[in-house]
Enzyme design. Structure first.
Site, PDB file in Angstrom:
ATOM      1  N   GLY A 175       0.746  -1.327  -0.131  1.00  0.00           N
ATOM      2  CA  GLY A 175      -0.040  -0.129   0.016  1.00  0.00           C
ATOM      3  C   GLY A 175       0.841   1.194  -0.117  1.00  0.00           C
ATOM      4  O   GLY A 175       0.626   2.155  -0.695  1.00  0.00           O
ATOM      5  N   TYR A 176       1.728   1.316   0.885  1.00  0.00           N
ATOM      6  CA  TYR A 176       2.852   2.340   0.722  1.00  0.00           C
ATOM      7  C   TYR A 176       3.494   2.377  -0.357  1.00  0.00           C
ATOM      8  O   TYR A 176       3.623   3.704  -0.880  1.00  0.00           O
ATOM      9  CB  TYR A 176       3.971   2.031   2.025  1.00  0.00           C
ATOM     10  CG  TYR A 176       4.825   3.175   2.357  1.00  0.00           C
ATOM     11  CD1 TYR A 176       4.076   4.373   3.330  1.00  0.00           C
ATOM     12  CD2 TYR A 176       5.956   3.396   1.814  1.00  0.00           C
ATOM     13  CE1 TYR A 176       5.008   5.365   3.610  1.00  0.00           C
ATOM     14  CE2 TYR A 176       6.832   4.486   2.078  1.00  0.00           C
ATOM     15  CZ  TYR A 176       6.572   5.526   2.862  1.00  0.00           C
ATOM     16  OH  TYR A 176       7.126   6.747   3.278  1.00  0.00           O
ATOM     17  N   ALA A 177       3.991   1.583  -1.083  1.00  0.00           N
ATOM     18  CA  ALA A 177       4.510   1.523  -2.430  1.00  0.00           C
ATOM     19  C   ALA A 177       3.691   2.173  -3.363  1.00  0.00           C
ATOM     20  O   ALA A 177       4.193   3.161  -4.194  1.00  0.00           O
ATOM     21  CB  ALA A 177       5.201   0.336  -2.724  1.00  0.00           C
TER      22      ALA A 177
END
Length: 253
Positions: A157-159
């Site tokens: 999700g962060y990427a």
């Protein structure tokens, strides 16, 4: 006498995620260059916070807002409030991270990270950016990541969100640069903050990270201040649509 192109005296800067870490360092750096600061964080104290003390010690004013960046209604309301003021600089730094292998990464993790790290930043930039366009001037800076360029491990999700930030920077820059508003991002490398504490605590992972950083050390939050001041100042008036790594040489390795 040559005018200092990095002087931000008389400017008002909004810094989200200003309560600690990178956001605090960015806000303090902007204040040192002369800007008054509006700090926003989910748990920012209305008065007496560490960042307010640091900004006021530099002779600048500090105004605090509490906003949950996972709450679209709250972010929209914040955007309306800020659009009613003359904001010269917007630093979209607020963020969160959730770690779990992709096969186990829950919908809740995904939705929260995308809301905080990407969607809320668009909503806020849209509102504040519109007021900047009406005046014909403004600086918007996002905090991207090394994972804007790489996929990382256990943080899908962060990427995805940080990759989205770099695309958003280009899209907004394409529309707004000709109307006096520059839009850029800073991509911090491995910085010793709460967000990277799990990596710092993993002896093997920390060692492998350090072995790849040509500068030979983890970054400090203060390492981001100079790049922030540059992108917020008239020194960068012809710089727009870029993501600037501040990573001790990581990406060049």
């Amino acid at each position: 006498m040559t005018t200092n192109p990095f002087d931000l005296t008389g400017k008002v800067a909004v810094v989200t995620g200003a309560r600690r870490g990178i956001g605090m360092a960015m806000a303090e750096g902007l204040a040192a260059a002369g800007a008054d600061i509006i700090g926003v964080s989910v748990n920012l104290e209305p008065t007496g916070s560490e960042i307010s003390r640091r900004v006021e010690a530099l002779g600048r004013s500090f105004t605090a807002y509490q906003t949950d960046f996972a709450d679209r209604v709250a972010v929209t309301a914040l955007g309306e409030q800020l659009a009613a003021r003359q904001v010269d600089i917007l630093v979209n730094n607020a963020g969160t991270i959730r770690r779990a292998p992709a096969a186990e990464h829950s919908d809740e993790f995904w939705d929260e990270v995308l809301a905080v790290n990407l969607s809320s930043q668009f909503v806020l930039s849209r509102a504040v950016g519109a007021s900047m366009l009406a005046r014909g001037s403004g600086k918007i800076i996002f905090t991207a990541s090394l994972l804007s360029f790489q996929g990382g491990l256990n943080v899908p999700g962060y990427a995805a969100a940080k990759s989205g930030v770099t695309g958003l920077v280009k899209a907004l820059s394409n529309e707004w640069a000709g109307r006096g508003v520059t839009v850029n991002a800073i991509a911090p490398g491995y910085i010793a903050t709460d967000n990277t504490q799990a990596l710092q605590d993993d002896e093997n992972r920390s060692r492998s990270i350090l072995e790849r950083i040509p500068a030979g050390r983890w970054g400090a939050a203060g390492d981001l201040a100079g790049a922030t001041v540059f992108l917020a100042s008239s020194a960068s008036d012809y710089v727009t649509g870029i993501t600037l790594p501040v990573d001790g040489g990581w990406l060049g390795r």
